[in-house]
Design an enzyme around this catalytic site. Structure first.
Site, PDB file in Angstrom:
ATOM      1  N   CYS A   2     -22.996  20.827  17.190  1.00  0.00           N
ATOM      2  CA  CYS A   2     -22.732  22.160  16.791  1.00  0.00           C
ATOM      3  C   CYS A   2     -23.421  22.140  15.145  1.00  0.00           C
ATOM      4  O   CYS A   2     -23.518  21.025  14.913  1.00  0.00           O
ATOM      5  CB  CYS A   2     -21.342  22.702  16.808  1.00  0.00           C
ATOM      6  N   ARG A  27     -29.150  23.175  16.530  1.00  0.00           N
ATOM      7  CA  ARG A  27     -27.866  22.345  17.134  1.00  0.00           C
ATOM      8  C   ARG A  27     -27.060  22.599  18.286  1.00  0.00           C
ATOM      9  O   ARG A  27     -26.211  22.013  18.511  1.00  0.00           O
ATOM     10  CB  ARG A  27     -27.112  21.827  15.778  1.00  0.00           C
ATOM     11  N   TRP A  75     -22.416  24.365  20.680  1.00  0.00           N
ATOM     12  CA  TRP A  75     -23.203  23.887  21.871  1.00  0.00           C
ATOM     13  C   TRP A  75     -21.774  23.359  22.749  1.00  0.00           C
ATOM     14  O   TRP A  75     -20.930  22.341  22.168  1.00  0.00           O
ATOM     15  CB  TRP A  75     -23.889  22.392  21.550  1.00  0.00           C
ATOM     16  N   ASN A  99     -18.015  20.486  14.078  1.00  0.00           N
ATOM     17  CA  ASN A  99     -18.764  19.706  14.873  1.00  0.00           C
ATOM     18  C   ASN A  99     -18.479  18.606  15.202  1.00  0.00           C
ATOM     19  O   ASN A  99     -17.927  17.739  14.353  1.00  0.00           O
ATOM     20  CB  ASN A  99     -19.924  19.839  13.780  1.00  0.00           C
ATOM     21  N   GLY A 100     -18.413  18.245  16.268  1.00  0.00           N
ATOM     22  CA  GLY A 100     -18.015  16.812  16.663  1.00  0.00           C
ATOM     23  C   GLY A 100     -17.024  16.803  18.050  1.00  0.00           C
ATOM     24  O   GLY A 100     -17.275  17.735  18.938  1.00  0.00           O
ATOM     25  N   GLU A 481     -43.425  10.292  28.453  1.00  0.00           N
ATOM     26  CA  GLU A 481     -43.004  11.275  27.529  1.00  0.00           C
ATOM     27  C   GLU A 481     -43.520  12.624  27.972  1.00  0.00           C
ATOM     28  O   GLU A 481     -42.924  13.722  27.721  1.00  0.00           O
ATOM     29  CB  GLU A 481     -43.474  10.739  26.196  1.00  0.00           C
ATOM     30  N   LYS A 485     -41.544  16.126  28.353  1.00  0.00           N
ATOM     31  CA  LYS A 485     -41.726  17.182  27.392  1.00  0.00           C
ATOM     32  C   LYS A 485     -41.835  18.272  28.521  1.00  0.00           C
ATOM     33  O   LYS A 485     -41.360  19.410  27.979  1.00  0.00           O
ATOM     34  CB  LYS A 485     -42.780  16.924  26.912  1.00  0.00           C
ATOM     35  N   GLU A 488     -38.257  19.353  30.058  1.00  0.00           N
ATOM     36  CA  GLU A 488     -37.324  19.995  29.125  1.00  0.00           C
ATOM     37  C   GLU A 488     -37.531  21.374  28.746  1.00  0.00           C
ATOM     38  O   GLU A 488     -36.303  22.289  28.571  1.00  0.00           O
ATOM     39  CB  GLU A 488     -36.877  18.945  28.121  1.00  0.00           C
ATOM     40  N   HIS A 504     -45.831   2.648  46.937  1.00  0.00           N
ATOM     41  CA  HIS A 504     -44.607   2.200  47.463  1.00  0.00           C
ATOM     42  C   HIS A 504     -43.686   3.108  47.652  1.00  0.00           C
ATOM     43  O   HIS A 504     -42.362   2.700  47.896  1.00  0.00           O
ATOM     44  CB  HIS A 504     -44.458   0.999  46.269  1.00  0.00           C
ATOM     45  N   LYS A 603     -30.264  19.582  19.814  1.00  0.00           N
ATOM     46  CA  LYS A 603     -31.123  18.895  19.051  1.00  0.00           C
ATOM     47  C   LYS A 603     -30.782  17.239  18.987  1.00  0.00           C
ATOM     48  O   LYS A 603     -31.604  16.494  19.110  1.00  0.00           O
ATOM     49  CB  LYS A 603     -31.610  19.489  17.690  1.00  0.00           C
TER      50      LYS A 603
END
Ligand code: F6R
Length: 608
Positions: A2, A27, A75, A99-100, A481, A485, A488, A504, A603
């Protein structure tokens, strides 16, 4: 994860909090809220949804008016996104944002219930802290905060207001990042520098266990034992523009365009007389000479940068490199020896799993090296050595420029280790370094060359249910990558596959029209990759090939060819990244997604 903010000063507090929170929405963005002292009383406004929903709500219902307060963008971890679970949370006399994560919140809740403090409105761990603080509060805020800090376990940063301490904000840090900005006659609290840069560049970095008291436009600090502290005032080297979109529609595309400068700023100060010089980061050839094995540990995109690092270090320096996902590495009891080097790559420097690796390595005798973008972040501070990447603030959730600068550091390191190990001489190293110095220009040329093509080709991807990225060697590392990208931000399923491994099993997925994006920049492997492209084309795939300007590829096997400017084959990943980023970006834009804030993501992931 957050974002938290706080303000004490002459401006309209609600306006400042909202403005600061817009810079922290990366965040977390599933709910937002503020608490402001209005005529000596705490007024709370909070809402599920984006910050804009909170603003809309305040426009309808009236916004708190005052000059001191706290704010939050969330979040969700404990409890779904909802009005009631949104921060701030309150006890009778205490209101706070967090936050946490509080690991022992259930025990504390039980303790409070047993002590007749039974009014819990939300499902959050945060409300438990507010209630506990209230339980211990007997008129001395610092004493109550310290008591609570001794009892709660986890990672947290808190912004707190006490009903009987008007115009005062308290801030506390344990693990989760927190800064206090100092302006002229005003003070700010924030989880990250971009939130306050509009108002001031001067800030204090709170350390583990420190408490800040913001009052009358000034701040005082004390530690966990209540001892007063003198702290060093730092100055951010970012300007306001770096935290704004600067005319671009999204941060992601702005950050893609910032890559040439970011790479230049990262590598140039580390090159001296044509050779890498990492001594300001605590790294010398002497320290690298006796290294046995290298472990590169990271998450997501940062781990993909490590994959490229593995190929390059092994190829040039002939040292064995293992790349691992931090959440796996930390629990797999890895065999780390005394002369090994563990490299942790992290944009934020706060990723919980990556951070845990540092504790794991302690005591093994191995050295730790952090490659980190955010200055003063936990990982940077806890590692033995640190190479800061100079990407500036990366706001879009999908990492682009941070990945690019991580790659540039992987190359510099590979050159330095190769020299230290005597695998290349200074002349060869000068050649490689000179080629690396050209990369920013080539990236710039690549962006200009392929941007329109990528925009067009992305219109062919938006209807796909699933697609494949394939490549060999460095191209395989890169396709991982590319695939991440795309998925997401476009929400289209995609998988990256070593091209030679397709037959295979995975090739059975290929059917008429399925997009397959092949990265084919490694000339030594080109023939083999082209065979794989033909294999999927023969099974109906729509093939998109990323290759250099001169690559000889049978055009019949290719539906769309994206040709990028050429540079030394080993450095091609830095150029080939560009079309992959642009394909992902435009696919997301064309699907109408929220490019900078994709669903379910934040993020930096400061919880496990
Ligand atoms: C994807 C992305 C993530 C991060 C990962 C690690 O675009 O950004 O996969 O790379 O969460 O984050 P840091 O680098 O902050 O440790």
């Amino acid at each position: 994860m957050c974002g938290i903010v706080g303000y004490v000063g002459p401006r309209d507090c609600t306006d400042v909090l909202v403005e600061a929170l817009t810079k922290l929405e990366y965040r977390g963005y599933d709910s937002a809220g503020i608490a402001v002292f209005e005529n000596g009383k705490i007024e709370v406004a909070k809402s599920k949804g984006r910050l804009s929903d909170l603003v809309g709500k305040m426009e309808k219902e009236g916004k708190p008016k005052g000059h001191a307060g706290i704010g939050h963008t969330r979040w969700a971890t404990h409890g779904e996104p909802s009005d009631v679970n949104s921060h701030p949370h309150s006890g009778r006399r205490v209101t706070l944002v967090h936050n946490g994560i509080i690991e022992n919140y259930k025990e504390i809740k039980q303790f409070l219930i047993e002590n007749e403090h039974t009014e819990f409105l939300s499902d959050t761990d945060t409300e438990v802290v507010a209630q506990l603080l209230d339980f211990y509060y007997t008129g001395n805020p610092i004493r109550a905060i310290r008591r609570v800090m001794h009892e709660i376990r986890g990672s947290y940063a808190l912004g707190i207001v006490f009903a009987d301490r008007p115009e005062t904000v308290y801030a506390v840090r344990c693990e989760s990042p927190l800064i206090v900005g100092q302006g002229k006659g005003e003070v700010f609290v924030a989880s990250d520098v971009p939130a306050i840069i509009k108002y001031t560049k001067d800030y204090y970095l709170l350390e583990y266990g420190e408490i800040a008291v913001l009052k009358n436009g000034a701040v005082n600090f004390c530690d966990l034992h209540g001892r007063m502290l003198e702290k060093e005032l730092k100055t951010a080297d970012w300007d306001e523009d770096s935290a704004e979109k600067g005319g671009y529609p999204h941060f992601m595309i702005k950050e893609i365009h910032e890559q040439p400068t970011a790479v230049k700023t990262t590598i140039m100060p580390r090159i001296e007389n044509g050779l890498p010089n990492l001594s300001e980061c605590g790294i010398t050839r002497e320290t690298l000479k006796d290294i046995n094995n290298i472990f590169i540990v990271a998450c997501g995109t940062a781990m993909h940068a490590g994959m490229v690092g593995k190929y390059v270090i092994e190829k040039l320096a002939r040292v064995s490199v293992t790349v691992d996902i931090a959440s796996e590495f930390r629990y797999r009891d890895p065999l780390i020896g005394e002369n090994d080097l563990v490299i942790i790559i992290s944009q934020s420097g706060e990723t919980a799993d990556s951070k845990a690796v540092l504790s794991l390595v302690k005591g093994t005798g191995a050295k730790t090296l952090a490659v980190v973008n955010v200055k003063g972040s936990s990982i940077a501070r806890e590692a033995d050595m640190v190479i800061y990447t100079h990407a500036g603030p990366e706001i879009a959730v999908a990492s682009t420029k941070a990945y690019m600068v991580q790659l540039s550091v992987m190359y510099l390191l590979a050159f330095e280790i190769s020299l230290a190990k005597g695998k290349i001489d200074e002349e060869k190293c000068r050649q490689l370094t000179a080629q690396l110095e050209q990369v920013p220009e080539v990236i710039d040329a690549a962006i200009n060359k392929v941007v329109d093509e990528c925009q067009y080709i992305s219109t062919k991807l938006i209807t796909a249910d699933s697609l494949l990225y394939i490549g060999r060697g460095l191209d395989y590392a890169l396709s991982m990558e590319g695939s991440l990208k795309l998925k997401e931000i476009s929400y289209i399923h995609s998988e990256s596959y070593a091209a030679g491994e397709l037959k295979h099993g995975t090739i059975s997925l290929v059917e008429e029209g399925m997009p397959v994006i092949a990265v084919a920049t490694q000339n030594t492997l080109l023939e083999k990759t082209v065979s794989n492209i033909k294999e999927v084309k023969a099974r109906g795939a729509m093939t998109i090939v990323i290759c250099d300007e001169k690559a000889e590829i049978d055009e019949e096997a290719v539906d769309y060819m994206i040709r990028i400017p050429q540079i030394n084959e080993t450095l091609m990943p830095m150029v080939a990244t560009v079309p992959m980023q642009l394909l992902a970006y435009y696919t997301s834009v064309n699907k109408g997604n929220d490019v900078d804030k994709p669903r379910n993501l934040a993020k930096s992931v400061t919880v496990e």
